[in-house]
Scaffold this motif. Structure first.
Motif, short mmCIF file in Angstrom:
data_model
loop_
_atom_site.label_atom_id
_atom_site.label_comp_id
_atom_site.label_asym_id
_atom_site.label_seq_id
_atom_site.Cartn_x
_atom_site.Cartn_y
_atom_site.Cartn_z
N VAL A 297 0.84 -1.19 0.00
CA VAL A 297 0.00 0.00 0.00
C VAL A 297 0.88 1.25 0.00
O VAL A 297 1.85 1.34 0.76
N VAL A 298 0.55 2.20 -0.85
CA VAL A 298 1.26 3.47 -0.97
C VAL A 298 0.35 4.57 -0.45
O VAL A 298 -0.79 4.73 -0.91
N GLY A 299 0.84 5.32 0.53
CA GLY A 299 0.06 6.42 1.07
C GLY A 299 0.10 7.65 0.19
O GLY A 299 0.83 7.71 -0.81
N ALA A 300 -0.67 8.67 0.58
CA ALA A 300 -0.82 9.86 -0.25
C ALA A 300 0.50 10.59 -0.48
O ALA A 300 0.82 10.98 -1.61
N GLU A 301 1.29 10.77 0.57
CA GLU A 301 2.53 11.53 0.42
C GLU A 301 3.54 10.79 -0.44
O GLU A 301 4.22 11.40 -1.29
N GLU A 302 3.68 9.49 -0.25
CA GLU A 302 4.59 8.73 -1.11
C GLU A 302 4.11 8.77 -2.56
O GLU A 302 4.91 8.90 -3.49
N ALA A 303 2.80 8.65 -2.76
CA ALA A 303 2.25 8.71 -4.11
C ALA A 303 2.56 10.05 -4.76
O ALA A 303 2.86 10.11 -5.96
N ARG A 304 2.51 11.12 -3.98
CA ARG A 304 2.88 12.42 -4.53
C ARG A 304 4.37 12.45 -4.87
O ARG A 304 4.76 12.96 -5.94
N ASP A 305 5.20 11.91 -4.01
CA ASP A 305 6.65 11.88 -4.28
C ASP A 305 6.98 11.07 -5.53
O ASP A 305 7.95 11.38 -6.24
N LEU A 306 6.18 10.05 -5.81
CA LEU A 306 6.41 9.20 -6.98
C LEU A 306 5.86 9.81 -8.26
O LEU A 306 6.10 9.27 -9.34
N GLY A 307 5.12 10.91 -8.16
CA GLY A 307 4.55 11.54 -9.34
C GLY A 307 3.17 11.01 -9.69
O GLY A 307 2.61 11.39 -10.72
N ILE A 308 2.61 10.15 -8.84
CA ILE A 308 1.27 9.63 -9.08
C ILE A 308 0.23 10.68 -8.74
O ILE A 308 -0.76 10.86 -9.45
N VAL A 309 0.45 11.39 -7.64
CA VAL A 309 -0.50 12.37 -7.13
C VAL A 309 -0.01 13.78 -7.45
O VAL A 309 1.17 14.09 -7.28
N TYR A 310 -0.92 14.61 -7.92
CA TYR A 310 -0.63 16.00 -8.25
C TYR A 310 -0.74 16.90 -7.03
O TYR A 310 0.09 17.80 -6.82
N ARG A 311 -1.78 16.66 -6.20
CA ARG A 311 -2.01 17.54 -5.07
C ARG A 311 -2.75 16.78 -3.98
O ARG A 311 -3.61 15.95 -4.27
N ILE A 312 -2.39 17.05 -2.71
CA ILE A 312 -3.10 16.48 -1.56
C ILE A 312 -3.91 17.59 -0.90
O ILE A 312 -3.38 18.68 -0.62
N VAL A 313 -5.19 17.33 -0.66
CA VAL A 313 -6.09 18.36 -0.12
C VAL A 313 -6.90 17.77 1.03
O VAL A 313 -7.03 16.56 1.16
N PRO A 314 -7.46 18.62 1.90
CA PRO A 314 -8.30 18.12 3.00
C PRO A 314 -9.51 17.35 2.46
O PRO A 314 -10.06 17.71 1.41
N PRO A 315 -9.93 16.31 3.17
CA PRO A 315 -11.07 15.50 2.70
C PRO A 315 -12.31 16.31 2.39
O PRO A 315 -13.00 16.06 1.39
N GLU A 316 -12.61 17.30 3.24
CA GLU A 316 -13.84 18.07 3.04
C GLU A 316 -13.76 18.98 1.81
O GLU A 316 -14.79 19.47 1.33
N ASN A 317 -12.55 19.17 1.28
CA ASN A 317 -12.38 20.05 0.12
C ASN A 317 -12.12 19.29 -1.18
O ASN A 317 -11.87 19.92 -2.21
N LEU A 318 -12.14 17.96 -1.12
CA LEU A 318 -11.67 17.17 -2.27
C LEU A 318 -12.38 17.53 -3.56
O LEU A 318 -11.74 17.88 -4.56
N LEU A 319 -13.69 17.43 -3.59
CA LEU A 319 -14.41 17.69 -4.84
C LEU A 319 -14.26 19.14 -5.27
O LEU A 319 -14.06 19.42 -6.46
N ASP A 320 -14.33 20.06 -4.32
CA ASP A 320 -14.16 21.48 -4.66
C ASP A 320 -12.79 21.75 -5.28
O ASP A 320 -12.68 22.51 -6.25
N GLU A 321 -11.75 21.15 -4.73
CA GLU A 321 -10.40 21.35 -5.26
C GLU A 321 -10.26 20.72 -6.64
O GLU A 321 -9.61 21.29 -7.53
N ALA A 322 -10.86 19.55 -6.84
CA ALA A 322 -10.82 18.91 -8.16
C ALA A 322 -11.57 19.76 -9.18
O ALA A 322 -11.12 19.93 -10.32
N LEU A 323 -12.71 20.31 -8.77
CA LEU A 323 -13.48 21.17 -9.67
C LEU A 323 -12.74 22.47 -9.96
O LEU A 323 -12.81 22.99 -11.08
#
Length: 271
Positions: free
Chosen positions: A170-196
């Motif tokens: 299992v790869v967590g959010a921060e490692e996924a960001r370091d690997l280039g998989i994730v572009y941005r990590i945001v608070p759960p309550e803001n996820l859809l708003d940030e994606a939009l």
């Protein structure tokens, strides 16, 4: 178009596809895959849609394939049947990978197996700190599918892709960001708003030019330099024939504000 495993809406030019089987961790079973395959051409053909956001309901992106389906049909499907199921996926999956509109995966919770690879099919992955990614296939004796063998090494490199697929860790959010998989990590309550918000940055973008750029970038890892040069030449010729280009040039020469400004939203919000 009605769906049983998906929710779909278009909000101010952004298509939102929600995997909606929270009781099954939004598993990508046969019906879900069929419904996605019918929806992608709809999004592609809708000129009002400038970008796509894919997310999951109930605090989970997708747990991957439907293991209950696997159990149900175990011993009933022939090897040819199983091969055909994946061939059907690969008939439409390139339509998502090469969708000539920006695609954003909004990931909360698990993105395992086929769910992980569906996120990789998007241009950007925005996730919460609770996101977890796993190439889970070998845990149940399977070979990675849903495009992962093609997509993952292009993002993380061949050796790291081997490690993630061989280990099924299992790869967590921060490692996924370091690997280039994730572009941005945001608070759960803001996820859809940030994606939009990210999707809305493309509201005034030259959809045709970005779409062609995306398609050509996707070919660049397995096309030689000479062929890419030829493709660039044809792409340049095509983009110069689009009215957007003419208007953008005229605005530039008239010292008017550009049609497309990536930072426009930040400026409007006073950032």
């Amino acid at each position: 178009m009605k769906f049983e495993t998906l929710l779909y809406e278009v909000r101010d030019g952004v298509a939102i596809m929600t995997l909606n089987r929270p009781e099954a961790r939004n598993a990508l079973g046969v019906q879900a895959r069929d419904e996605v395959s019918r929806l992608i051409p709809e999004i592609r053909g809708d000129k009002s849609v400038k970008a796509l956001v894919i997310t999951g309901a109930g605090g989970c992106f997708s747990g991957g394939g439907d293991v209950s389906d696997m159990k149900k049909y175990m011993g009933q499907r022939t090897p040819s049947d199983n091969r055909q199921i994946l061939r059907e996926v690969h008939a439409w999956l390139p339509e998502l990978v090469n969708l000539e509109k920006p695609a954003i995966a909004a990931v909360d919770g698990p993105a395992f197996g086929a769910g992980f690879n569906m996120a990789l099919a998007c241009d950007f992955v925005v996730c919460t700190p609770r996101a977890r990614f796993c190439q889970v296939f070998v845990r149940i004796g399977l070979v990675p599918d849903f495009g992962g063998l093609f997509l993952l090494p292009r993002i993380v490199g061949l050796q790291k892709a081997k490690e993630l697929m061989y280990s099924a860790r299992v790869v967590g959010a921060e490692e996924a960001r370091d690997l280039g998989i994730v572009y941005r990590i945001v608070p759960p309550e803001n996820l859809l708003d940030e994606a939009l918000e990210l999707a809305n940055r493309f509201k005034y973008a030259p959809t045709e030019a970005i779409g062609i750029t995306k398609n050509l970038l996707n070919q660049s890892f397995h096309t030689d330099q000479r062929m890419m040069g030829e493709l660039e030449a044809f792409a340049s010729m095509a983009s110069k024939a689009v009215p957007y280009h003419r208007e953008a040039v005229e605005r530039f020469l008239a010292k008017e504000a550009p049609l497309y400004d990536w930072d426009r939203m930040d400026k409007e919000r006073g950032k």
